[in-house]
Design an enzyme around this catalytic site. Structure first.
Site, PDB file in Angstrom:
ATOM      1  CE  LYS A  88      -3.294   2.631   2.874  1.00  0.00           C
ATOM      2  NZ  LYS A  88      -4.144   2.644   4.098  1.00  0.00           N
ATOM      3  CG  ASP A 147      -5.465   7.979   4.756  1.00  0.00           C
ATOM      4  OD1 ASP A 147      -6.355   8.653   4.191  1.00  0.00           O
ATOM      5  OD2 ASP A 147      -5.698   6.940   5.415  1.00  0.00           O
ATOM      6  CE  LYS A 177      -6.541   8.730   8.166  1.00  0.00           C
ATOM      7  NZ  LYS A 177      -7.253   7.646   8.868  1.00  0.00           N
ATOM      8  CG  ASP A 185      -9.926   7.667   6.750  1.00  0.00           C
ATOM      9  OD1 ASP A 185      -8.838   7.600   6.129  1.00  0.00           O
ATOM     10  OD2 ASP A 185      -9.996   7.848   7.984  1.00  0.00           O
ATOM     11  NE  ARG A 206     -11.165  -0.864   3.616  1.00  0.00           N
ATOM     12  CZ  ARG A 206     -11.774  -1.045   4.774  1.00  0.00           C
ATOM     13  NH1 ARG A 206     -12.958  -1.638   4.827  1.00  0.00           N
ATOM     14  NH2 ARG A 206     -11.210  -0.652   5.905  1.00  0.00           N
TER      15      ARG A 206
HETATM   16  N1  BES Z   1      -4.330   4.424   6.894  1.00  0.00           N
HETATM   17  C1  BES Z   1      -5.493   4.199   7.652  1.00  0.00           C
HETATM   18  C2  BES Z   1      -5.300   3.162   8.744  1.00  0.00           C
HETATM   19  C3  BES Z   1      -4.502   3.611   9.931  1.00  0.00           C
HETATM   20  C4  BES Z   1      -5.011   4.493  10.842  1.00  0.00           C
HETATM   21  C5  BES Z   1      -3.248   3.090  10.135  1.00  0.00           C
HETATM   22  C6  BES Z   1      -4.264   4.861  11.939  1.00  0.00           C
HETATM   23  C7  BES Z   1      -2.517   3.430  11.231  1.00  0.00           C
HETATM   24  C8  BES Z   1      -3.026   4.330  12.134  1.00  0.00           C
HETATM   25  C9  BES Z   1      -6.630   3.715   6.761  1.00  0.00           C
HETATM   26  O1  BES Z   1      -6.629   4.225   5.480  1.00  0.00           O
HETATM   27  C10 BES Z   1      -7.887   4.156   7.411  1.00  0.00           C
HETATM   28  O2  BES Z   1      -8.102   5.320   7.498  1.00  0.00           O
HETATM   29  N2  BES Z   1      -8.680   3.200   7.864  1.00  0.00           N
HETATM   30  C11 BES Z   1      -9.884   3.486   8.544  1.00  0.00           C
HETATM   31  C12 BES Z   1     -10.919   2.522   8.066  1.00  0.00           C
HETATM   32  C13 BES Z   1     -12.309   2.892   8.473  1.00  0.00           C
HETATM   33  C14 BES Z   1     -12.755   4.160   7.769  1.00  0.00           C
HETATM   34  C15 BES Z   1     -13.229   1.749   8.149  1.00  0.00           C
HETATM   35  C16 BES Z   1      -9.637   3.349  10.035  1.00  0.00           C
HETATM   36  O3  BES Z   1      -8.852   2.476  10.431  1.00  0.00           O
HETATM   37  O4  BES Z   1     -10.181   4.133  10.784  1.00  0.00           O
HETATM   38 ZN    ZN Z   2      -4.829   4.786   4.745  1.00  0.00          ZN
HETATM   39 MN    MN Z   3      -7.661   6.086   5.376  1.00  0.00          MN
END
Ligand code: BES
Ligand code: ZN
Ligand code: MN
Length: 491
Positions: free
Chosen positions: A265, A270, A277, A347, A351
């Site tokens: 990835k 992000d 966020k 967010d 995936r």
């Molecule tokens: N890159 C993030 C995951 C992440 C968050 C990794 C904090 C390490 C620390 C990913 O893209 C993301 O934002 N995932 C969301 C998914 C949710 C929206 C279903 C998450 O984990 O909150």
């Molecule tokens: Zn991410």
């Molecule tokens: Mn994200």
């Protein structure tokens, strides 16, 4: 930093002229014999142990300055713990972490390390990793005139073992591991404005240029559009930085051998997109390309070691930004295999870029595909910073990866993929939604990916909790380069 392998007894190591000398004692069962062997520090060590000043436990050290009979300024004697301890590798790592900590702040350009007994030399990759980890210095965006700008002070490490011929393979593995981890850290640590998708593509290309064993092709927006990667493109829409799809090839094996595909990835930043966020700690989302960095690092290691293997690396690289062009919650996008996706949360973008890479991977008729991603905060909640999440549709592949992690001390833990976890991904407006409810978030993300990975043995490593450290020690860990290299080399 250059490593050099030598046959050295502890006594011989004491005559090496270095700034510092690290001596790993033989594991306890053998220490009677070893303590009888004469070497300049034998009596001092025995005395310190007898008086209780130097416990025989991994992580305990005895630091000596200007010791008689030792040519180096500083000598650090490290306990290897008890040989009956189950995890010898962990003891060796703890010993070297403590030994290197004892040298912190000292001016060490030339280091000699020596392993007290022959069986310890199989752990050279772990020893060399501990030395590299302890001395790594980030330089890329430090200004001129700061002392960090010049990088690692440690320039030369002599590694002394009982039999340098027998230790050759482990030493070469260690050298490759260190080169790969340094490279992964370098790119993972860079801020997003110094590691754009374009710059990641350039980094991959220059890796290939410097190492002819690695081939690299970088696709831009029009090539990606032609491939029909509508899911990947939907993430990149909001950004002014053009996306890149990086293809790395290392073909050291027979032409007829099916390759292993690694997918990393590569979200270079992000923000969450329109599902923005919160501001706190958002800077750490520059690390959202740690999966990509681990693939780059693994290729750097392969280039160094040149094993007889075929490995393909795929890196979808993009920013995830909000803008007037950005994908909106509720938008439906179409992946490369024709599946439509309702983007309920922008967010959950990782995936949406990995799925198109998983479809692309089919063309290589791979023996196995492993994707590596900082995919979900939920995985960090479940497993913390100790173990990465491992998901697989193939028990043999899962076992291989798990065991490689144990050997490399780069740990992971298998989590389930029951179909019930996919219930919440149902959509009224597309084939699948990109998010479910919050419960079991690491698993539902993996269930989403699984839909695109049906044609080959597949595993997914969620490294969200382990890829970097926050706080004072903020920075990349280069995980899981150690696991991946160990797994590939065992093939
Ligand atoms: N890159 C993030 C995951 C992440 C968050 C990794 C904090 C390490 C620390 C990913 O893209 C993301 O934002 N995932 C969301 C998914 C949710 C929206 C279903 C998450 O984990 O909150
Ligand atoms: Zn991410
Ligand atoms: Mn994200």
């Amino acid at each position: 930093m250059k490593f050099q392998l030598k046959t050295l007894t502890p006594a011989q190591a004491c005559t090496e002229k270095s700034d510092a000398l690290l001596i790993l004692l033989p594991s306890q069962a053998k220490s009677d014999k070893a303590s009888k062997a004469s070497w300049p520090l034998a009596q001092t060590v025995q005395g310190a142990q007898a008086s209780g000043d130097f416990e025989d436990k991994a992580g305990k050290v005895l630091t000596l300055y200007g010791a008689a009979g030792v040519a180096s300024r500083v000598a650090v004697v490290m306990s290897a713990g008890k040989s009956v301890d189950k995890n010898v590798a962990k003891n060796v790592r703890d010993a070297f972490a403590a030994g290197m900590a004892a040298l912190k702040g000292r001016s060490v350009k030339k280091l000699t390390v020596v392993l007290g007994d022959e069986s310890q030399s199989q752990h050279l990759p772990i020893v060399m990793q501990a030395i590299a980890d302890a001395t790594y210095v980030y330089t890329a965006t430090k200004g001129t005139g700061t002392k960090d700008k010049s990088g690692r002070m440690l320039a030369q490490v002599t590694v002394g073992v009982a039999d340098s011929v027998k230790a050759k393979a482990a030493f070469a593995h260690g050298q490759a591991l260190v080169a790969g981890m340094d490279f992964a850290k370098e790119w993972a640590n860079r801020p997003a404005n110094y590691a754009t998708p374009t710059m990641l593509g350039e980094a991959a290309k220059s890796l290939a240029k410097a190492h002819p064993a690695v081939l690299c092709e970088v696709l831009g927006p029009s090539a990606v559009a032609k491939l029909g990667m509508g899911s990947f493109m939907s993430v990149a829409r909001g950004s002014n930085e053009p996306l890149r799809f990086i293809v790395l090839k290392y073909m050291g094996g027979a032409k007829t051998t099916a390759p292993t595909v690694l997918i990393g990835k590569g979200v270079t930043f992000d923000t969450g997109g329109i599902s923005l966020k919160g501001g706190a700690g958002m800077d750490e989302m520059k690390f959202d390309m740690c999966g990509a960095a681990s693939v780059l690092g693994t290729f750097r290691a392969l280039a160094e070691l040149k094993p007889k293997l075929n490995v393909i690396g795929l890196i979808p690289a993009t920013e995830n930004m909000p803008s007037g062009h950005a994908t909106k919650p509720g938008d439906v996008v179409t992946a490369m295999d024709g599946q439509t996706i309702e983007v309920l949360n922008t967010d959950a973008e990782g995936r949406l870029i990995l799925n198109d890479a998983l479809v692309y991977a089919k063309r290589f008729k791979p023996a196995a595909v492993v994707d590596i991603a900082t995919l979900t905060g939920a995985c960090g909640i479940a497993l913390g910073a100790v173990r990465a999440g491992l998901f697989s549709t193939n028990d043999a592949l899962a076992a291989e990866l798990h065991n490689a992690g144990e050997r490399a001390l780069d740990l992971c833990w298998r989590l389930p993929l029951d179909d019930e976890y996919a219930e919440g991904l149902k959509s009224n407006f597309a084939d699948v939604a990109n998010v479910s409810d919050r419960q079991g978030g690491a698993v539902t993300a993996a269930k989403f990916l699984e839909r695109f990975a049906k044609d080959y043995p597949w595993a997914h490593l969620d490294i969200a909790g382990v890829a970097w450290k926050g706080g004072r020690e903020k920075g990349s860990t280069a995980r899981p380069v150690g696991l991946l290299l160990e797994w590939l080399l065992a093939k």
